[in-house]
Write a protein that holds these residues in place. Structure first.
Motif, short mmCIF file in Angstrom:
data_model
loop_
_atom_site.label_atom_id
_atom_site.label_comp_id
_atom_site.label_asym_id
_atom_site.label_seq_id
_atom_site.Cartn_x
_atom_site.Cartn_y
_atom_site.Cartn_z
N LYS A 194 56.89 -24.84 -15.85
CA LYS A 194 55.61 -24.34 -15.36
C LYS A 194 55.64 -24.12 -13.86
O LYS A 194 55.05 -23.16 -13.35
N PRO A 199 47.12 -15.57 -12.70
CA PRO A 199 46.75 -16.68 -13.57
C PRO A 199 45.75 -16.29 -14.66
O PRO A 199 45.83 -16.78 -15.78
N THR A 241 49.33 -28.11 -11.26
CA THR A 241 49.36 -26.67 -11.56
C THR A 241 48.54 -25.89 -10.53
O THR A 241 48.86 -24.73 -10.24
N HIS A 282 52.16 -22.18 -21.23
CA HIS A 282 52.22 -23.65 -21.15
C HIS A 282 51.80 -24.31 -22.45
O HIS A 282 52.07 -25.49 -22.65
N THR A 330 49.57 -17.52 -22.15
CA THR A 330 49.42 -18.97 -22.33
C THR A 330 50.77 -19.66 -22.52
O THR A 330 50.99 -20.39 -23.48
N ARG A 380 50.13 -22.59 -8.57
CA ARG A 380 49.50 -21.27 -8.48
C ARG A 380 49.22 -20.87 -7.03
O ARG A 380 49.49 -19.74 -6.62
N PHE A 401 54.33 -20.58 -12.96
CA PHE A 401 52.99 -20.54 -12.37
C PHE A 401 53.04 -20.03 -10.94
O PHE A 401 52.11 -19.37 -10.48
N ILE A 413 46.46 -18.99 -17.59
CA ILE A 413 46.86 -20.28 -17.00
C ILE A 413 45.95 -20.63 -15.81
O ILE A 413 46.31 -21.43 -14.96
N GLU A 458 43.47 -23.89 -18.15
CA GLU A 458 44.82 -24.47 -18.23
C GLU A 458 44.74 -25.98 -18.46
O GLU A 458 45.41 -26.52 -19.35
#
Length: 394
Positions: free
Chosen positions: A74, A88, A250, A59, A57, A254, A78, A93, A98
Motif C-alpha cells: 500500500k 485516491p 495511509t 487494499h 480498491t 497519499r 497509495f 482508497i 479506506e
C-alpha cells in the motif's frame, strides 16, 4: 535491510503511475471537482477508469474483490495514487472509506460484509464514520462522547450530534460511535436512509478533495437492531484503534504523493524560470529549499516504510503510527509550503496545482488526531516504558 522493490511491486508501481498520468491527471480541472470534493458523477467516472485498469480498491482482500495488498504494498501504490488530487478517489482508497473498509474486513460479520462492504469494494457505494462531536462532546478526546445508545429490547436507540463527518453527503452507510449506559463505547452500522438520521449541513472547509465534503449529522431516536452492532458491545474504542493506526499511515502515503507532485512542479519552475541572470533554482535561497524538500520527502517515505513493515509483522503500531503521522504530516506540509514560496505569485493562485494541494494538506496535521495529541500520547508511553525499566522507581 533490503529497500529494493520486488518485481511484482515494481510492476504495480509502474502500472499505477501510468494510470494516474494518463487517465486521472487530465481530469483534475474538471468543473465537477467542486469545493465539497468530486461530484458523484465525476467519482463514478473515476472509479470506472480504475475498474477498467484493474486498480480499484486494491487494499481490500482478494475475497472481497481487491488485490489484497500488504501495508508495504500500500505504501508504494497509495503514494502513486496520491500524485493526483483525484487519484485516491479514483482507486477507492480515499478517506474515510479506506479506513472503513479495513475496519469492516477485520470486525464485521459475513452478513454485514455482504450487505455493506462488498458494494463498497466494488466502488458502488461510499461510507462515513461518525465519531467527532461539537463542544462539549468528543474530539481529540473520545472519552468525552455524548452520543448515546440505549438498549430497548432487540434494538439500540441512538441520539446525538456529530460533525466534521467526512463524506456524509451521499454516503450509503455510516459507522456510528456511541456511548453505552455503562460509559463504554460501541460501533453501530446503519444505512444513511434509516429514519432519524439526517445530514443537516455541509461545512465550509478549506480542503476540497473528499466527495461529500464534511458534514454535520443528527441522530434522533435512531433504532438500530442488535444484528447491526459492529463487533462486540462496549469495544468501540478498541475498534477505533484497529481502524486508526493503519488509517493514519495511509494518510501519510497519499499526502506523500501530493508533496512529491508539488515538489516536481516547483522543481520544473525553478529549472526554467530566469531571475537575476540565471535559473531560479541556481540561487542558493531556492536551491536549498529544493534540497530540504528532498530530505523531508525521503524522511517521510522511510517512516512510512518502517511502520508499514511493522504492521505487516502483526504489530499494533499505535506508538509508531503516531510517530509517523506527526513526522509525515509536518514534513510533507513543509514541502508544500516551500513549493508555494518557490512559485511566488503562481503558488498562491490557481495557475498551478500547488495552491490546491496547499489548501487540502493543511488539515492533515489535524486529521486522525492533532500533532499535539500524538506527541502527548507518545510522551506518556515513553515515560511509562522508562518507569518499567527503572523497576517502578522514579
Amino acid at each position: 535491510m533490503d529497500f529494493s522493490l520486488t518485481p511484482a511491486q515494481r510492476e504495480l508501481q509502474e502500472r499505477t503511475r501510468r494510470f494516474i498520468a494518463d487517465k486521472i491527471i487530465p481530469l483534475e480541472n474538471d468543473p465537477r471537482a467542486t469545493s465539497h470534493g468530486p461530484s458523484e458523477d465525476l467519482r463514478a467516472q473515476l472509479v470506472g477508469l480504475a475498474r477498467e485498469a484493474g486498480l480499484l480498491t486494491p487494499h481490500a482482500s482478494i475475497e472481497m474483490g481487491g488485490l489484497g495488498l500488504s501495508h508495504t504494498d500500500k505504501a508504494i501504490v497509495f503514494e502513486e495514487a496520491g500524485y493526483s488530487t483525484l487519484g485516491p478517489t479514483a482507486m477507492n482508497i480515499h478517506a474515510p472509506d479506506e479506513g472503513n473498509i479495513h475496519l469492516m474486513e477485520m470486525v464485521a460479520t459475513e452478513e454485514q460484509k455482504e450487505r455493506w462492504l462488498r458494494p463498497q469494494v466494488q466502488g458502488l457505494t461510499r461510507s462515513c464514520f461518525a465519531m467527532t462531536e461539537p463542544h462539549p462532546g468528543a474530539g481529540a478526546d473520545p472519552s468525552m462522547m455524548l452520543t448515546t445508545a440505549v438498549k430497548d429490547g432487540d434494538h439500540y436507540v441512538i441520539n446525538g450530534t456529530k460533525w466534521f463527518i467526512t463524506g456524509a453527503q451521499g454516503a450509503s452507510y455510516v459507522i456510528i460511535m456511541a456511548k453505552m449506559e455503562d460509559g463504554s463505547a460501541t460501533m453501530f452500522l446503519s444505512d444513511m436512509s434509516r429514519e432519524g438520521i439526517s445530514v443537516t449541513r455541509q461545512m465550509d472547509a478549506m480542503d476540497s478533495c473528499f466527495t461529500g465534503g464534511h458534514c454535520v449529522m443528527e441522530f434522533k431516536n435512531v433504532r438500530i437492531p442488535a444484528s447491526d452492532v459492529l463487533g462486540e458491545i462496549g469495544r468501540g474504542f478498541k475498534y477505533a484503534q484497529v481502524r486508526l493506526a493503519p488509517a493514519r499511515l495511509t494518510h501519510c502515503m497519499r499526502w506523500l504523493g501530493q508533496a512529491r507532485r508539488a515538489h516536481d512542479i516547483a522543481t520544473e519552475y525553478a529549472r526554467t524560470r530566469q531571475a537575476f541572470g540565471r535559473a531560479l533554482g541556481k540561487h542558493e535561497g531556492v536551491g536549498f529549499m529544493l534540497a530540504d524538500n528532498d530530505m523531508d520527502i525521503q524522511t517521510s517515505r522511510l517512516h512510512i516504510a518502517h511502520t508499514a513493515w511493522l504492521l505487516d509483522q502483526g504489530q499494533t503500531c499505535n506508538f509508531e503510527s503516531s510517530r509517523a503521522k506527526v513526522t509525515c504530516s509536518e514534513a510533507e506540509w513543509r514541502v508544500v509550503d516551500r513549493c508555494v514560496q518557490i512559485l511566488g505569485g503562481q503558488g498562491v493562485t490557481g495557475e498551478t496545482l500547488v495552491m490546491r494541494i496547499f489548501m487540502d494538506m493543511r488539515a492533515f496535521r489535524i486529521y486522525d488526531g492533532p500533532s499535539e495529541v500524538h506527541r502527548w500520547s507518545m510522551a506518556r508511553k515513553i515515560l511509562d516504558a522508562a518507569e518499567k525499566r527503572a523497576g517502578g522507581h522514579a
